[in-house]
Design a protein around this motif. Structure first.
Motif, PDB file in Angstrom:
ATOM      1  N   GLN A  88       0.811  -1.214   0.000  1.00 36.12           N
ATOM      2  CA  GLN A  88       0.000   0.000   0.000  1.00 36.12           C
ATOM      3  C   GLN A  88       0.844   1.263   0.000  1.00 36.12           C
ATOM      4  O   GLN A  88       0.501   2.251  -0.647  1.00 36.12           O
ATOM      5  CB  GLN A  88      -0.929  -0.009   1.222  1.00 36.12           C
ATOM      6  N   ASP A 159      -2.056  -4.013  -3.087  1.00 36.82           N
ATOM      7  CA  ASP A 159      -2.717  -3.578  -1.856  1.00 36.82           C
ATOM      8  C   ASP A 159      -3.089  -2.106  -1.978  1.00 36.82           C
ATOM      9  O   ASP A 159      -2.226  -1.231  -1.915  1.00 36.82           O
ATOM     10  CB  ASP A 159      -1.782  -3.811  -0.665  1.00 36.82           C
ATOM     11  N   GLU A 160      -4.379  -1.837  -2.149  1.00 41.89           N
ATOM     12  CA  GLU A 160      -4.894  -0.465  -2.295  1.00 41.89           C
ATOM     13  C   GLU A 160      -4.092   0.315  -3.348  1.00 41.89           C
ATOM     14  O   GLU A 160      -3.599   1.417  -3.068  1.00 41.89           O
ATOM     15  CB  GLU A 160      -4.831   0.262  -0.945  1.00 41.89           C
ATOM     16  N   ALA A 163      -5.525   4.041  -4.149  1.00 44.62           N
ATOM     17  CA  ALA A 163      -6.077   4.824  -3.037  1.00 44.62           C
ATOM     18  C   ALA A 163      -5.705   6.294  -3.086  1.00 44.62           C
ATOM     19  O   ALA A 163      -6.514   7.159  -2.742  1.00 44.62           O
ATOM     20  CB  ALA A 163      -5.631   4.215  -1.713  1.00 44.62           C
ATOM     21  N   ARG A 170      -5.740   7.326 -11.870  1.00 39.38           N
ATOM     22  CA  ARG A 170      -6.398   6.049 -11.611  1.00 39.38           C
ATOM     23  C   ARG A 170      -6.740   5.351 -12.924  1.00 39.38           C
ATOM     24  O   ARG A 170      -6.522   4.145 -13.078  1.00 39.38           O
ATOM     25  CB  ARG A 170      -7.664   6.283 -10.783  1.00 39.38           C
ATOM     26  N   SER A 191      -6.724  -5.307  -3.462  1.00 41.51           N
ATOM     27  CA  SER A 191      -7.497  -4.969  -2.276  1.00 41.51           C
ATOM     28  C   SER A 191      -7.933  -3.512  -2.310  1.00 41.51           C
ATOM     29  O   SER A 191      -7.266  -2.657  -2.890  1.00 41.51           O
ATOM     30  CB  SER A 191      -6.678  -5.233  -1.009  1.00 41.51           C
ATOM     31  N   SER A 192      -9.070  -3.261  -1.667  1.00 37.94           N
ATOM     32  CA  SER A 192      -9.571  -1.895  -1.521  1.00 37.94           C
ATOM     33  C   SER A 192     -10.659  -1.903  -0.464  1.00 37.94           C
ATOM     34  O   SER A 192     -11.258  -2.945  -0.183  1.00 37.94           O
ATOM     35  CB  SER A 192     -10.140  -1.366  -2.848  1.00 37.94           C
ATOM     36  N   HIS A 193     -10.908  -0.754   0.142  1.00 39.66           N
ATOM     37  CA  HIS A 193     -12.078  -0.634   1.002  1.00 39.66           C
ATOM     38  C   HIS A 193     -13.195   0.105   0.276  1.00 39.66           C
ATOM     39  O   HIS A 193     -14.267   0.340   0.840  1.00 39.66           O
ATOM     40  CB  HIS A 193     -11.730   0.083   2.315  1.00 39.66           C
ATOM     41  N   GLU A 197     -13.608   1.539  -6.689  1.00 38.76           N
ATOM     42  CA  GLU A 197     -12.237   1.723  -7.163  1.00 38.76           C
ATOM     43  C   GLU A 197     -11.759   0.580  -8.051  1.00 38.76           C
ATOM     44  O   GLU A 197     -10.961   0.778  -8.956  1.00 38.76           O
ATOM     45  CB  GLU A 197     -11.275   1.831  -5.968  1.00 38.76           C
ATOM     46  N   VAL A 198     -12.250  -0.615  -7.775  1.00 41.12           N
ATOM     47  CA  VAL A 198     -11.661  -1.791  -8.422  1.00 41.12           C
ATOM     48  C   VAL A 198     -12.640  -2.631  -9.218  1.00 41.12           C
ATOM     49  O   VAL A 198     -12.221  -3.454 -10.032  1.00 41.12           O
ATOM     50  CB  VAL A 198     -10.973  -2.692  -7.367  1.00 41.12           C
TER      51      VAL A 198
END
Length: 299
Positions: A88, A159-160, A163, A170, A191-193, A197-198
Protein backbone atom coordinates in the motif's frame (compact mmCIF):
# COMPACT_ATOMS: atom_id res chain seq x y z
CA UNK A 1 4.66 -36.07 -13.23
CA UNK A 2 4.55 -32.48 -12.00
CA UNK A 3 1.15 -30.87 -12.29
CA UNK A 4 1.02 -28.19 -14.96
CA UNK A 5 0.78 -24.60 -13.74
CA UNK A 6 -2.24 -24.27 -16.01
CA UNK A 7 -4.06 -26.82 -13.80
CA UNK A 8 -2.79 -25.45 -10.48
CA UNK A 9 -4.74 -23.03 -8.31
CA UNK A 10 -2.61 -19.86 -8.57
CA UNK A 11 -3.27 -18.83 -4.96
CA UNK A 12 -4.84 -20.94 -2.22
CA UNK A 13 -5.44 -19.61 1.29
CA UNK A 14 -6.62 -22.32 3.70
CA UNK A 15 -7.83 -21.51 7.22
CA UNK A 16 -5.24 -18.79 7.67
CA UNK A 17 -5.15 -16.95 10.97
CA UNK A 18 -2.88 -14.19 12.23
CA UNK A 19 -2.66 -13.28 15.90
CA UNK A 20 -0.69 -10.48 17.53
CA UNK A 21 -0.65 -11.06 21.27
CA UNK A 22 -4.23 -11.91 22.19
CA UNK A 23 -5.78 -10.18 19.18
CA UNK A 24 -6.70 -12.10 16.04
CA UNK A 25 -6.34 -9.96 12.90
CA UNK A 26 -7.25 -12.86 10.59
CA UNK A 27 -9.15 -16.01 11.56
CA UNK A 28 -10.25 -18.92 9.40
CA UNK A 29 -9.50 -17.06 6.18
CA UNK A 30 -10.07 -19.40 3.22
CA UNK A 31 -10.33 -18.92 -0.56
CA UNK A 32 -8.91 -19.95 -3.94
CA UNK A 33 -8.19 -17.55 -6.78
CA UNK A 34 -9.42 -18.49 -10.23
CA UNK A 35 -6.59 -18.71 -12.79
CA UNK A 36 -6.14 -15.68 -15.05
CA UNK A 37 -8.89 -13.72 -13.26
CA UNK A 38 -8.71 -10.30 -11.61
CA UNK A 39 -10.23 -10.51 -8.14
CA UNK A 40 -11.24 -7.63 -5.87
CA UNK A 41 -10.57 -8.08 -2.14
CA UNK A 42 -13.07 -5.75 -0.49
CA UNK A 43 -13.32 -4.95 3.19
CA UNK A 44 -13.40 -2.07 5.67
CA UNK A 45 -10.23 -0.53 7.04
CA UNK A 46 -8.88 -2.80 9.77
CA UNK A 47 -10.41 -5.99 8.34
CA UNK A 48 -6.96 -7.51 7.78
CA UNK A 49 -6.53 -7.07 4.03
CA UNK A 50 -2.95 -5.78 4.25
CA UNK A 51 -2.04 -8.45 6.83
CA UNK A 52 -3.33 -11.12 4.47
CA UNK A 53 -1.43 -9.65 1.51
CA UNK A 54 1.85 -9.51 3.37
CA UNK A 55 1.41 -13.10 4.61
CA UNK A 56 0.83 -14.30 1.04
CA UNK A 57 3.93 -12.38 -0.03
CA UNK A 58 5.97 -14.26 2.59
CA UNK A 59 6.81 -11.17 4.65
CA UNK A 60 5.71 -12.92 7.84
CA UNK A 61 4.53 -16.38 8.85
CA UNK A 62 0.84 -16.72 9.61
CA UNK A 63 -0.11 -18.05 13.05
CA UNK A 64 -2.16 -20.88 11.59
CA UNK A 65 -3.29 -22.26 8.25
CA UNK A 66 -1.57 -22.71 4.92
CA UNK A 67 -0.89 -20.50 1.89
CA UNK A 68 0.11 -21.88 -1.52
CA UNK A 69 1.24 -20.05 -4.65
CA UNK A 70 1.14 -22.21 -7.78
CA UNK A 71 0.92 -25.28 -5.56
CA UNK A 72 3.99 -24.46 -3.44
CA UNK A 73 3.68 -23.56 0.24
CA UNK A 74 4.53 -19.97 1.16
CA UNK A 75 6.85 -19.46 4.12
CA UNK A 76 8.31 -16.34 5.75
CA UNK A 77 11.24 -16.27 3.37
CA UNK A 78 12.02 -14.73 -0.03
CA UNK A 79 8.81 -14.55 -2.02
CA UNK A 80 7.75 -17.12 -4.55
CA UNK A 81 9.36 -16.32 -7.93
CA UNK A 82 5.94 -16.33 -9.62
CA UNK A 83 4.57 -13.76 -7.16
CA UNK A 84 4.61 -9.98 -7.48
CA UNK A 85 3.55 -7.75 -4.57
CA UNK A 86 2.93 -4.01 -4.45
CA UNK A 87 2.37 -2.81 -0.89
CA UNK A 88 0.00 0.00 0.00
CA UNK A 89 2.81 2.46 0.77
CA UNK A 90 4.52 1.67 -2.56
CA UNK A 91 8.03 1.49 -1.05
CA UNK A 92 10.53 3.44 -3.13
CA UNK A 93 13.77 5.18 -2.18
CA UNK A 94 12.63 8.77 -2.37
CA UNK A 95 16.12 10.27 -2.71
CA UNK A 96 17.00 8.03 -5.67
CA UNK A 97 16.36 8.80 -9.31
CA UNK A 98 14.04 6.77 -11.50
CA UNK A 99 16.99 5.17 -13.29
CA UNK A 100 18.51 4.20 -9.91
CA UNK A 101 15.32 2.37 -8.93
CA UNK A 102 15.36 0.48 -12.22
CA UNK A 103 18.99 -0.51 -11.73
CA UNK A 104 18.42 -1.68 -8.15
CA UNK A 105 15.43 -3.76 -9.21
CA UNK A 106 17.41 -5.30 -12.07
CA UNK A 107 20.13 -6.48 -9.67
CA UNK A 108 17.70 -7.75 -7.02
CA UNK A 109 15.48 -9.83 -9.31
CA UNK A 110 16.73 -12.91 -11.10
CA UNK A 111 13.63 -12.85 -13.27
CA UNK A 112 13.81 -9.37 -14.76
CA UNK A 113 12.64 -8.12 -18.16
CA UNK A 114 14.54 -4.89 -18.82
CA UNK A 115 12.79 -4.26 -22.13
CA UNK A 116 9.39 -4.49 -20.43
CA UNK A 117 10.51 -2.21 -17.60
CA UNK A 118 11.66 0.38 -20.16
CA UNK A 119 8.38 0.05 -22.04
CA UNK A 120 6.30 0.67 -18.88
CA UNK A 121 8.45 3.62 -17.75
CA UNK A 122 8.26 5.22 -21.19
CA UNK A 123 4.48 4.69 -21.36
CA UNK A 124 4.16 6.47 -18.02
CA UNK A 125 6.16 9.41 -19.34
CA UNK A 126 8.69 9.17 -16.52
CA UNK A 127 11.97 11.09 -16.71
CA UNK A 128 14.73 8.68 -15.69
CA UNK A 129 16.79 11.53 -14.22
CA UNK A 130 13.98 12.68 -11.92
CA UNK A 131 14.18 11.91 -8.20
CA UNK A 132 11.40 9.79 -6.73
CA UNK A 133 10.52 12.45 -4.15
CA UNK A 134 9.60 14.90 -6.94
CA UNK A 135 7.19 12.51 -8.67
CA UNK A 136 3.44 12.91 -8.33
CA UNK A 137 1.43 10.22 -6.57
CA UNK A 138 0.34 8.80 -9.90
CA UNK A 139 3.90 8.75 -11.22
CA UNK A 140 5.19 6.97 -8.11
CA UNK A 141 2.46 4.37 -8.44
CA UNK A 142 3.28 3.77 -12.10
CA UNK A 143 7.00 3.48 -11.30
CA UNK A 144 6.34 1.02 -8.48
CA UNK A 145 4.00 -0.95 -10.73
CA UNK A 146 6.62 -1.05 -13.49
CA UNK A 147 9.17 -2.49 -11.03
CA UNK A 148 6.73 -5.24 -10.04
CA UNK A 149 5.52 -6.07 -13.54
CA UNK A 150 9.05 -6.25 -14.95
CA UNK A 151 9.56 -9.32 -12.72
CA UNK A 152 6.97 -11.02 -14.95
CA UNK A 153 4.92 -12.52 -12.12
CA UNK A 154 2.11 -14.97 -12.83
CA UNK A 155 0.32 -13.94 -9.61
CA UNK A 156 0.14 -10.24 -8.72
CA UNK A 157 -0.94 -8.78 -5.35
CA UNK A 158 -1.90 -5.11 -5.25
CA UNK A 159 -2.72 -3.58 -1.86
CA UNK A 160 -4.89 -0.47 -2.29
CA UNK A 161 -3.09 0.47 -5.55
CA UNK A 162 -5.48 3.30 -6.47
CA UNK A 163 -6.08 4.82 -3.04
CA UNK A 164 -4.03 8.03 -3.42
CA UNK A 165 -4.58 8.71 -7.13
CA UNK A 166 -6.57 11.40 -8.87
CA UNK A 167 -9.18 10.26 -11.46
CA UNK A 168 -6.84 10.59 -14.45
CA UNK A 169 -3.97 8.74 -12.77
CA UNK A 170 -6.40 6.05 -11.61
CA UNK A 171 -7.59 5.54 -15.18
CA UNK A 172 -4.01 5.30 -16.47
CA UNK A 173 -3.07 2.69 -13.87
CA UNK A 174 -6.23 0.71 -14.61
CA UNK A 175 -5.40 0.72 -18.33
CA UNK A 176 -1.87 -0.50 -17.62
CA UNK A 177 -3.21 -3.37 -15.54
CA UNK A 178 -5.87 -4.35 -18.07
CA UNK A 179 -3.26 -4.44 -20.84
CA UNK A 180 -0.89 -6.50 -18.72
CA UNK A 181 -3.55 -9.05 -17.80
CA UNK A 182 -4.72 -9.33 -21.41
CA UNK A 183 -1.16 -9.81 -22.68
CA UNK A 184 0.12 -12.23 -20.03
CA UNK A 185 -2.91 -13.96 -18.52
CA UNK A 186 -1.64 -13.28 -15.01
CA UNK A 187 -3.85 -13.74 -11.94
CA UNK A 188 -4.41 -10.55 -9.92
CA UNK A 189 -5.71 -9.89 -6.40
CA UNK A 190 -6.47 -6.21 -5.70
CA UNK A 191 -7.50 -4.97 -2.28
CA UNK A 192 -9.57 -1.90 -1.52
CA UNK A 193 -12.08 -0.63 1.00
CA UNK A 194 -13.96 1.16 -1.81
CA UNK A 195 -15.78 -1.17 -4.18
CA UNK A 196 -16.03 1.39 -6.98
CA UNK A 197 -12.24 1.72 -7.16
CA UNK A 198 -11.66 -1.79 -8.42
CA UNK A 199 -14.90 -3.36 -9.61
CA UNK A 200 -14.54 -2.17 -13.21
CA UNK A 201 -11.29 -4.15 -13.43
CA UNK A 202 -12.46 -7.32 -11.72
CA UNK A 203 -14.33 -10.48 -12.65
CA UNK A 204 -14.37 -12.01 -9.16
CA UNK A 205 -14.81 -10.61 -5.68
CA UNK A 206 -13.80 -11.60 -2.15
CA UNK A 207 -15.56 -9.81 0.70
CA UNK A 208 -13.64 -9.71 3.98
CA UNK A 209 -15.56 -8.91 7.13
CA UNK A 210 -14.75 -8.81 10.83
CA UNK A 211 -16.90 -10.69 13.29
CA UNK A 212 -17.52 -10.02 16.95
CA UNK A 213 -14.42 -11.30 18.75
CA UNK A 214 -12.10 -10.18 15.96
CA UNK A 215 -10.40 -11.77 13.03
CA UNK A 216 -10.97 -10.93 9.40
CA UNK A 217 -12.44 -13.71 7.29
CA UNK A 218 -13.93 -14.15 3.84
CA UNK A 219 -17.72 -13.84 4.05
CA UNK A 220 -18.49 -13.93 0.32
CA UNK A 221 -16.52 -15.13 -2.70
CA UNK A 222 -17.09 -15.93 -6.35
CA UNK A 223 -17.53 -14.56 -9.83
CA UNK A 224 -19.41 -11.25 -9.77
CA UNK A 225 -21.95 -12.37 -12.39
CA UNK A 226 -22.71 -15.55 -10.44
CA UNK A 227 -23.02 -13.70 -7.12
CA UNK A 228 -25.50 -11.24 -8.61
CA UNK A 229 -27.46 -14.08 -10.21
CA UNK A 230 -28.03 -15.85 -6.89
CA UNK A 231 -29.01 -12.81 -4.81
CA UNK A 232 -32.44 -11.15 -4.80
CA UNK A 233 -34.02 -8.18 -3.05
CA UNK A 234 -37.46 -9.01 -1.67
CA UNK A 235 -39.89 -6.32 -0.52
CA UNK A 236 -43.10 -7.10 1.29
CA UNK A 237 -45.46 -5.96 4.00
CA UNK A 238 -44.19 -5.02 7.43
CA UNK A 239 -43.69 -8.21 9.35
CA UNK A 240 -41.41 -9.97 11.82
CA UNK A 241 -38.73 -12.58 11.29
CA UNK A 242 -41.16 -15.25 12.45
CA UNK A 243 -43.45 -14.58 9.47
CA UNK A 244 -40.85 -15.45 6.81
CA UNK A 245 -41.38 -19.19 6.74
CA UNK A 246 -41.87 -19.17 2.96
CA UNK A 247 -38.11 -18.69 2.55
CA UNK A 248 -35.51 -21.52 2.68
CA UNK A 249 -33.68 -21.69 5.99
CA UNK A 250 -30.45 -19.69 6.15
CA UNK A 251 -30.96 -17.77 2.90
CA UNK A 252 -31.49 -14.31 4.43
CA UNK A 253 -28.32 -12.20 4.35
CA UNK A 254 -29.94 -9.06 5.73
CA UNK A 255 -33.41 -7.96 6.74
CA UNK A 256 -34.71 -4.48 7.40
CA UNK A 257 -38.11 -3.83 8.97
CA UNK A 258 -40.07 -0.61 8.84
CA UNK A 259 -43.59 0.07 10.10
CA UNK A 260 -45.23 -1.04 6.85
CA UNK A 261 -42.49 -2.67 4.82
CA UNK A 262 -39.87 -5.39 5.07
CA UNK A 263 -36.83 -5.48 2.79
CA UNK A 264 -34.74 -8.64 2.53
CA UNK A 265 -31.55 -9.55 0.70
CA UNK A 266 -31.49 -13.30 0.12
CA UNK A 267 -28.66 -15.46 -1.15
CA UNK A 268 -30.58 -18.23 -2.87
CA UNK A 269 -33.18 -18.49 -5.62
CA UNK A 270 -36.66 -18.51 -4.09
CA UNK A 271 -39.93 -19.97 -5.29
CA UNK A 272 -43.30 -18.26 -5.64
CA UNK A 273 -43.74 -15.36 -3.25
CA UNK A 274 -46.78 -14.70 -1.07
CA UNK A 275 -49.21 -12.00 -2.06
CA UNK A 276 -47.82 -8.52 -1.48
CA UNK A 277 -44.17 -9.50 -2.03
CA UNK A 278 -42.01 -8.46 -4.98
CA UNK A 279 -38.51 -9.49 -6.09
CA UNK A 280 -35.83 -7.47 -7.90
CA UNK A 281 -32.16 -7.74 -8.81
CA UNK A 282 -29.67 -6.15 -6.39
CA UNK A 283 -26.63 -4.09 -7.34
CA UNK A 284 -23.17 -5.34 -6.41
CA UNK A 285 -23.01 -2.52 -3.84
CA UNK A 286 -26.21 -3.85 -2.25
CA UNK A 287 -24.78 -7.37 -1.99
CA UNK A 288 -21.32 -6.42 -0.73
CA UNK A 289 -22.56 -3.96 1.90
CA UNK A 290 -25.14 -6.42 3.19
CA UNK A 291 -22.54 -9.18 3.58
CA UNK A 292 -20.14 -6.76 5.30
CA UNK A 293 -22.85 -5.75 7.78
CA UNK A 294 -23.91 -9.36 8.31
CA UNK A 295 -20.32 -10.50 8.86
CA UNK A 296 -19.76 -7.81 11.45
CA UNK A 297 -22.89 -8.80 13.33
CA UNK A 298 -22.09 -12.53 13.57
CA UNK A 299 -19.84 -14.01 16.28
Amino acid sequence: MTQSLIDTVPLRVDQVGQRYGKKWVLRGCTFDLRPHAVTALIGPNGAGKSTLMSAVAGLHASTEGRIEVQGAAVTASPSHPDLGYLAQDKPLYRQYRVRDMLEIARHLNARWDQAHADELVDAAGLDRSQRVRTLSGGQRTRLALALVLARRPSVLLLDEPLADLDPLARLEVQQTLMTEVADTGMTVLMSSHILGEVVDLCEDVLVMGTAVGGGGRITLSGAIDEILATHRVLVGPGTSSGDLGFLPEGCIVEEQHAARQTTLLVDRPVGPLPEGWTASDPSLDDVVLAHLRAGKAKP
